[in-house]
Design a protein around this motif. Structure first.
Motif, PDB file in Angstrom:
ATOM      1  N   THR B 231     -84.555 -31.932  47.636  1.00 16.75           N
ATOM      2  CA  THR B 231     -83.350 -31.265  48.110  1.00 16.75           C
ATOM      3  C   THR B 231     -82.104 -32.110  47.848  1.00 16.75           C
ATOM      4  O   THR B 231     -81.078 -31.621  47.385  1.00 16.75           O
ATOM      5  CB  THR B 231     -83.466 -30.974  49.616  1.00 16.75           C
ATOM      6  OG1 THR B 231     -84.704 -30.327  49.844  1.00 16.75           O
ATOM      7  CG2 THR B 231     -82.338 -30.085  50.081  1.00 16.75           C
ATOM      8  N   ASP B 233     -81.649 -34.444  45.617  1.00 13.02           N
ATOM      9  CA  ASP B 233     -81.350 -34.466  44.193  1.00 13.02           C
ATOM     10  C   ASP B 233     -80.577 -33.216  43.785  1.00 13.02           C
ATOM     11  O   ASP B 233     -79.583 -33.291  43.063  1.00 13.02           O
ATOM     12  CB  ASP B 233     -82.643 -34.521  43.372  1.00 13.02           C
ATOM     13  CG  ASP B 233     -83.159 -35.943  43.248  1.00 13.02           C
ATOM     14  OD1 ASP B 233     -82.594 -36.828  43.929  1.00 13.02           O
ATOM     15  OD2 ASP B 233     -84.107 -36.164  42.482  1.00 13.02           O
ATOM     16  N   ALA B 234     -81.077 -32.062  44.257  1.00 12.82           N
ATOM     17  CA  ALA B 234     -80.416 -30.811  43.900  1.00 12.82           C
ATOM     18  C   ALA B 234     -78.985 -30.784  44.430  1.00 12.82           C
ATOM     19  O   ALA B 234     -78.049 -30.402  43.720  1.00 12.82           O
ATOM     20  CB  ALA B 234     -81.219 -29.632  44.461  1.00 12.82           C
ATOM     21  N   LEU B 235     -78.817 -31.222  45.649  1.00 14.20           N
ATOM     22  CA  LEU B 235     -77.484 -31.209  46.244  1.00 14.20           C
ATOM     23  C   LEU B 235     -76.531 -32.141  45.516  1.00 14.20           C
ATOM     24  O   LEU B 235     -75.382 -31.793  45.224  1.00 14.20           O
ATOM     25  CB  LEU B 235     -77.560 -31.612  47.726  1.00 14.20           C
ATOM     26  CG  LEU B 235     -78.091 -30.519  48.646  1.00 14.20           C
ATOM     27  CD1 LEU B 235     -78.313 -31.085  50.049  1.00 14.20           C
ATOM     28  CD2 LEU B 235     -77.103 -29.364  48.701  1.00 14.20           C
ATOM     29  N   TYR B 237     -76.637 -33.114  42.514  1.00 20.55           N
ATOM     30  CA  TYR B 237     -76.325 -32.592  41.200  1.00 20.55           C
ATOM     31  C   TYR B 237     -75.235 -31.527  41.283  1.00 20.55           C
ATOM     32  O   TYR B 237     -74.201 -31.604  40.619  1.00 20.55           O
ATOM     33  CB  TYR B 237     -77.585 -31.997  40.565  1.00 20.55           C
ATOM     34  CG  TYR B 237     -77.338 -31.390  39.211  1.00 20.55           C
ATOM     35  CD1 TYR B 237     -77.275 -32.188  38.076  1.00 20.55           C
ATOM     36  CD2 TYR B 237     -77.143 -30.021  39.072  1.00 20.55           C
ATOM     37  CE1 TYR B 237     -77.039 -31.634  36.831  1.00 20.55           C
ATOM     38  CE2 TYR B 237     -76.908 -29.465  37.835  1.00 20.55           C
ATOM     39  CZ  TYR B 237     -76.853 -30.270  36.712  1.00 20.55           C
ATOM     40  OH  TYR B 237     -76.612 -29.711  35.493  1.00 20.55           O
ATOM     41  N   ILE B 238     -75.457 -30.556  42.153  1.00 20.90           N
ATOM     42  CA  ILE B 238     -74.473 -29.484  42.221  1.00 20.90           C
ATOM     43  C   ILE B 238     -73.158 -29.999  42.805  1.00 20.90           C
ATOM     44  O   ILE B 238     -72.067 -29.566  42.415  1.00 20.90           O
ATOM     45  CB  ILE B 238     -75.000 -28.259  43.003  1.00 20.90           C
ATOM     46  CG1 ILE B 238     -74.106 -27.056  42.710  1.00 20.90           C
ATOM     47  CG2 ILE B 238     -75.078 -28.514  44.474  1.00 20.90           C
ATOM     48  CD1 ILE B 238     -74.635 -25.751  43.257  1.00 20.90           C
ATOM     49  N   ALA B 239     -73.242 -30.969  43.711  1.00 24.31           N
ATOM     50  CA  ALA B 239     -72.017 -31.542  44.272  1.00 24.31           C
ATOM     51  C   ALA B 239     -71.183 -32.167  43.156  1.00 24.31           C
ATOM     52  O   ALA B 239     -69.968 -31.969  43.056  1.00 24.31           O
ATOM     53  CB  ALA B 239     -72.364 -32.582  45.341  1.00 24.31           C
ATOM     54  N   GLN B 241     -71.378 -31.433  39.979  1.00 26.32           N
ATOM     55  CA  GLN B 241     -70.912 -30.329  39.135  1.00 26.32           C
ATOM     56  C   GLN B 241     -69.659 -29.685  39.727  1.00 26.32           C
ATOM     57  O   GLN B 241     -68.749 -29.276  39.019  1.00 26.32           O
ATOM     58  CB  GLN B 241     -71.991 -29.232  39.019  1.00 26.32           C
ATOM     59  CG  GLN B 241     -73.228 -29.641  38.269  1.00 26.32           C
ATOM     60  CD  GLN B 241     -72.944 -29.971  36.810  1.00 26.32           C
ATOM     61  OE1 GLN B 241     -72.749 -31.146  36.478  1.00 26.32           O
ATOM     62  NE2 GLN B 241     -72.878 -28.971  35.961  1.00 26.32           N
ATOM     63  N   ALA B 242     -69.669 -29.560  41.061  1.00 27.74           N
ATOM     64  CA  ALA B 242     -68.570 -28.879  41.731  1.00 27.74           C
ATOM     65  C   ALA B 242     -67.410 -29.817  42.007  1.00 27.74           C
ATOM     66  O   ALA B 242     -66.433 -29.434  42.655  1.00 27.74           O
ATOM     67  CB  ALA B 242     -69.082 -28.259  43.024  1.00 27.74           C
ATOM     68  N   ILE B 244     -67.389 -32.302  43.992  1.00 33.98           N
ATOM     69  CA  ILE B 244     -67.385 -32.811  45.366  1.00 33.98           C
ATOM     70  C   ILE B 244     -67.779 -34.274  45.335  1.00 33.98           C
ATOM     71  O   ILE B 244     -68.830 -34.631  44.829  1.00 33.98           O
ATOM     72  CB  ILE B 244     -68.388 -32.041  46.248  1.00 33.98           C
ATOM     73  CG1 ILE B 244     -68.074 -30.548  46.227  1.00 33.98           C
ATOM     74  CG2 ILE B 244     -68.373 -32.565  47.685  1.00 33.98           C
ATOM     75  CD1 ILE B 244     -69.118 -29.700  46.930  1.00 33.98           C
ATOM     76  N   ILE B 251     -73.683 -35.798  52.156  1.00 31.38           N
ATOM     77  CA  ILE B 251     -74.614 -34.973  51.378  1.00 31.38           C
ATOM     78  C   ILE B 251     -75.896 -34.750  52.183  1.00 31.38           C
ATOM     79  O   ILE B 251     -76.428 -33.638  52.267  1.00 31.38           O
ATOM     80  CB  ILE B 251     -74.954 -35.655  50.028  1.00 31.38           C
ATOM     81  CG1 ILE B 251     -73.740 -35.683  49.102  1.00 31.38           C
ATOM     82  CG2 ILE B 251     -76.129 -34.940  49.346  1.00 31.38           C
ATOM     83  CD1 ILE B 251     -73.346 -34.337  48.530  1.00 31.38           C
ATOM     84  N   LEU B 254     -75.336 -32.284  54.809  1.00 25.12           N
ATOM     85  CA  LEU B 254     -75.363 -30.953  54.190  1.00 25.12           C
ATOM     86  C   LEU B 254     -76.801 -30.496  53.935  1.00 25.12           C
ATOM     87  O   LEU B 254     -77.169 -29.349  54.199  1.00 25.12           O
ATOM     88  CB  LEU B 254     -74.623 -30.982  52.844  1.00 25.12           C
ATOM     89  CG  LEU B 254     -73.132 -30.652  52.850  1.00 25.12           C
ATOM     90  CD1 LEU B 254     -72.567 -30.810  51.452  1.00 25.12           C
ATOM     91  CD2 LEU B 254     -72.878 -29.246  53.381  1.00 25.12           C
TER      92      LEU B 254
END
Lengths: 305, 305, 305, 305
Positions: B231, B233-235, B237-239, B241-242, B244, B251, B254
Motif C-alpha cells: 500500500t 509503495d502504491a501511495l 508512487y501516485i503521490a 505522480q501527483a 504531492i 503518507i 493516508l
C-alpha cells in the motif's frame, strides 16, 4: 521385560499380591478410577514401576465417542490432576512437555496435547499487570525425539528447565498397554515421573525429580500394543491348553519362529488411530487447562488467540 | 521502520551509496549471486543490518518449478554455505534451528527445513566407532514461537545450547521482503545471525554470537510482503505522480485512512504458498545436508531412516 | 471487475440504491444479520449477483475467539440455514460439497467443513431400519479443484449427482471480500447457488439449479482480499484527496506501475489464517449438522465414529 | 477367509499347485519381479483372485531407504505399468483414482499417490493447441471412503466416469499382506481391477471392467497385516509343534479366547508407517507419471505448477 506395560494398573493385574502396593477404586460420571500407591523401593522393584501414585481413569464407552462422556472424562481427569497439583501454590509455574514424534500417529499424543494447552508465561510482559501476578505461568515445548533431533529428550528438557526455571514439569506421552481394548478408553496420571524405556518411542533416560531437580507429573494414554505382546499371549494360552509347561524364554523363541517377523518394530493399533489420538489429546488439553487455570480458565482462553 | 525488509540486498537497493557496504555479483548455473559485506558499525546502522556477510541467491525461473533448477539451486546454495562454514574444522558440531510457527504456512519454512536435515549427534552412541569420530555431529530443534510456547525463542536456544554444547548454530527462518516477486525465487545466507524484529513472527530478541556465545549463521527465504509495504509503495508512487511532496509520516497516515484496515496483521502471499514453502524447504534441507556432510552425505542419508 | 467481492452485502454497500434489491436487518445473540433479496434479473445484473436470497451473519467479536460466541454463531447460522431449508420435507436427501483446495490454507474452508459434517447416506444399509427412514440422508464430497484434478468441479458434481441422486446440494467455499476486517467475522448463505468466477480458486462454471437440475445452497466465509483490491482502494482514496479525477482504468494502470508486481496472484490474509479457517469450518460444520439433523443430531453424532 | 491377503503372490505361496495359474520370475536393478497369470475362472476361484495378470515387485533393501533404489524401483515399476498400458494408444485418456482414507495413515497411500500424479485433462482448454492433441489426457480424484462420505466408492467413480469419459481407470490402494516384512518393500500391479473386500478399508463393491465398463488397472502396496493373521500364524505353528491337529475353525476360536480382544479392527504396522507411506507414494506417483507421459514427462512436470 516379558510383559511390558506402561500402565501400573496392568502391572498390578499381573501380580496383585505385591506388598507395599495399595489400590483404591472409585467411580465418577461413568469413569472408573483406580488410585495405586507404590509405597517403597521393594514394591517398586517388584512391580517394575517407580515409587509414587498412579491414577488410572477408564471409561469403556469413550470408544463410542459420545460427546457428553468426553466432557465428563475431561472433568474427572481435571479433578484428579488438580488433586495431585493441590500441594502447589497457585503462583507456581509449570512447563508442559509433549513427548513423542508428531509425525508418527500413535506417538503424537504428547505434541498434539501440548498444542491445545494455553501458554501464559509471556502474558506478564505482553499485558503488564493484567493479572496482578495471580495467574499461573505456563510454558510449553514439544522437544521431538532422539531419533529425529539427535538430542536426548532429557538433555533438551534440562536445558529448557534452566532457561525457563519452572517449579514443575507435566509430561504427556503415548503409552504401550497389554490390551488393545484400553487404547481409546484409558488415561494414566502419576507423580512419579517417567521411566526409561517407556512409551512408544522407548525413552532412553527417565524424566523425574532425581534427574531434573523438580517434580515431574506424567500423563499418558495407551495407544499401542506391541505385536510381540499379542503373539506371546496367544502362545502362552494355547501352550497351557496343550499342557506345554515350557519356560517363558522358550515360548518367546517359539513366538519368533512362529511369526517369522521381527516383531519388535511392529505395533498393533486400531484402524482409526488418527481419530482416537485427536479425541484423547482434546480431552487431555482441556483437562490440563482446567486443572492449571481453575477460575481463570475463561479469561486465559479468550487471551490465547 | 518504514521500508522494512529482511533482505540486505533490498535494504541496499533503497540506499546504494552507503559507505562501508560492498557488493560482489556473480552467477552460477542460472542462479544470480550477490555477496554484500557490511564492514563497520556506521554502515550497519545506516543499512539497518548488522555487520557481516550477506549472500543472496536469486533464480527467477524457480517460480516455474523446473526440477533441474531445483537441484542447481540446492547445489549453489550448498557451495555458498560451505564457503561460510569453511573456516570450521569438520569435527565442529552444529545445532540446526527451525524458527517460526509450523501451523502458519508462510512462517513454517524453518520447522519444515529442519525436518529434512539429517541429525547425527546420536550416532556415536548408537553406532559406536562407526565413523571414527570424523562425521560431523548435527542436532536440530524447532523451538516454536513465543506466542504459542510462552517462552522466548532466545531462552529456549540458550538452554539447549548449554545442554548440547554445539560449536555453531544455523538458524532457518521465513523472511519478509519488499517485493512479492522475490517470494519463490530468493535465498539469503548470513554469518551475522538474526536481528530482533525480523521474520514473519517478528522475533523479539536477536539470535547472534553476542547473545548466544557461539556464531550464528542465518538462512532465510522471503515468503511474505507486509500488506502495508504494498500500500505504501502504491501511495508514494501516485503521490509523486501527483506532485504531492508530503512527508513519509503523512503518507502513512493516508495509507491507514485509505485502507481502513489494521494493515499490520495482514500479509501478502501467493495463493500457492503451500507448494512454495515445500519446494524451498526441500532446497534448503538438501543444501544444508550437502554443506554439512560433504562426502559423508550418502552414508548419513542411508542411516537416517 | 474492478470491485470484485463475493459478498452480496458488500456489492450493495458500493451501490445501495439499485431497484429490486431489498435488505432486512436483524440481530441475535451478538450476531448481526442482513437478509438481502435480489428480486429480478435487472437488479441481479446491476448488483453482479444472481437472483435469490443472501443472508450475511457478522459478529465482529469472533476475531477474539470467545467460545460462547462460537456456539452462538453456530446456532444463529443453523437457524438461518434451517429457515432456507424449511420448505424441504425431512426425508429429502442432501449432498454436501466442499469446494476449494485443501492444501491452500485460505482455500481449504470447504474441504475442512465437509470433514466435520456427518454423512448418513450409508446408515440405511449398515443399520437397516434403525431410523425408520425418518433420518435425513446426507452424503458428502470434496471434489478438489480443476488445477489439481484436471476435471471441472461442475463435471465432477454433475457425475456424482447422477450417481447419488440427492434432492439438494449445499456447497461450501472460501470467499473473497473487499475488507480484511470481514475475514474472521462473517458468514454468507444463499439459495442462489455459486456464480462462475467466485471464490479464492475462481470457479470456472457456476454451480446452480440451472446447470445441475437441483437447488444449490451456497455457504461461504470471506478468507482473502485480493491484493489488487487493497492497492486500488488506497490509490482511489489518495487520487480523490489530490483532486485527480482519472477514470478507474487509469487508476488501475497506475496501480500496476506503482506496485511493480503481478497483483492478481497475490492474496492478503491475516497471519493466523490457519486458526481462522479451523474456527470457521468448525462453526459451519456444527451449524450444518444442527440444521440438517435437528432432533436427530445427538443420535447421528454418536453413530458417526 | 482364513488367510486373507491382497497379494496374488502370497495367495499362490499358500497353494502353489493350482492349475491355470502360471508364474514368471525376473530381476532388474535390485528389484525381484513376479508375473502371475490367472488363466481361467476355476483357477481364479481356487486362488481367490480374479482372472488376469498380477505383477509383484519386491526390493527388500527399500526398507533401508537408499535413494538410488528409490529411483530404480520407480523406473522398474514404470516399465511394468507401461507394459500393461502398451496396448493403449497414446491418445487414450486415463482417470487416476486414489482409494482410501487420507486421515488414516496406512490407508492414505491412494490419496497421497494421486496428489503427486500430474493432471493434464484441463491443459487443452487452458493452453489451446499447445500439445497438438498428442499429450495423454489424465484426470484424477480421491473419492474418500464410504464411512466418511456416505457414498459407495463404486457409485462416485461411476458418476465421475460418466462425466469425464476416460478410456481407462488406474486405481491405487493400500493392501493387506500376510507378512509385515513386505510392508515397505513390495508393489503389486494388476489388470484385473479391485475385488470387493480388499484393501485396508475393505471395499464393499469391486472396481473392475464388469462394473465400470472400462478397464481398471489396480496398483497397491501392502501397508498393514491384520492382527488376526499374526496371531493365527503363531497358533497354527505351535499347534503343529504340539501335535494338535484341530480344524482351522477351532484354531480361530482358540485365537479369540487367547487374545481376549476383537482382533478384526486391529492392524499391525511398523512404527514408522508415516515415512513408509510417504516414500511409497512418491515411488508410485513418479512411476505413474513416467509410464503415462513418456517423453512428454519433463514438459508436463514444468506445466504442473
Amino acid at each position: 521385560m516379558s510383559y511390558y506395560t506402561d500402565l501400573a494398573m496392568e502391572a498390578r493385574e499381573l501380580d496383585p499380591d505385591i506388598k507395599g502396593v495399595t489400590e483404591e477404586k472409585d467411580e465418577k460420571d461413568g469413569v472408573e478410577i483406580s488410585r495405586i500407591d507404590v509405597l517403597n523401593d521393594d514394591a517398586a522393584k517388584k512391580l517394575g514401576k517407580s515409587k509414587g501414585r498412579y491414577v488410572t481413569l477408564e471409561a469403556k464407552d469413550l470408544a463410542l465417542r459420545p460427546l457428553s462422556l468426553f466432557s465428563a472424562a475431561a472433568a474427572v481427569f481435571a479433578d484428579e490432576l488438580a488433586s495431585i497439583l493441590s500441594a502447589m501454590a497457585k503462583s507456581q509455574s509449570v512447563l508442559i512437555v509433549g513427548l513423542g514424534n508428531e509425525n508418527v500417529t500413535p506417538d503424537s499424543l504428547g505434541p498434539r496435547t501440548v498444542r491445545g494447552v494455553y501458554a501464559t508465561n509471556h502474558f506478564d510482559s505482553a499485558i503488564p499487570g493484567a493479572f496482578d501476578n495471580k495467574l499461573r505461568s505456563v510454558s510449553k515445548i514439544a522437544p521431538g525425539v532422539l531419533g529425529t533431533t539427535g538430542i536426548e529428550t532429557f538433555d533438551v528438557l534440562k536445558g529448557i528447565k534452566e532457561a525457563v526455571q519452572p517449579d514443575l514439569i507435566i509430561a504427556v506421552d503415548s503409552l504401550a498397554s497389554r490390551r488393545a481394548s484400553r487404547i481409546s478408553t484409558t488415561i494414566q496420571l502419576s507423580n512419579a515421573g517417567i521411566e526409561p524405556g517407556s512409551g512408544v518411542g522407548n525413552l532412553r533416560k527417565g524424566l523425574n525429580e532425581d534427574g531434573l531437580g523438580i517434580p515431574v507429573i506424567a500423563i499418558g494414554v495407551p495407544l499401542v500394543v506391541h505385536a510381540s505382546t499379542i503373539t506371546r499371549d496367544a502362545l502362552l494360552y494355547i501352550a497351557s491348553q496343550a499342557g506345554i509347561n515350557d519356560s517363558e524364554a522358550s515360548i518367546e523363541a517359539l513366538a519368533k519362529k512362529a511369526s517369522d517377523e521381527k516383531l519388535e518394530d511392529l505395533i498393533v493399533t486400531p484402524k482409526d488411530i488418527d481419530t482416537i489420538v485427536r479425541d484423547m489429546s482434546g480431552i487431555l488439553s482441556e483437562g490440563i487447562n482446567r486443572a492449571l487455570f481453575g477460575s481463570d480458565y475463561d479469561e486465559v482462553r479468550a487471551l490465547s488467540i
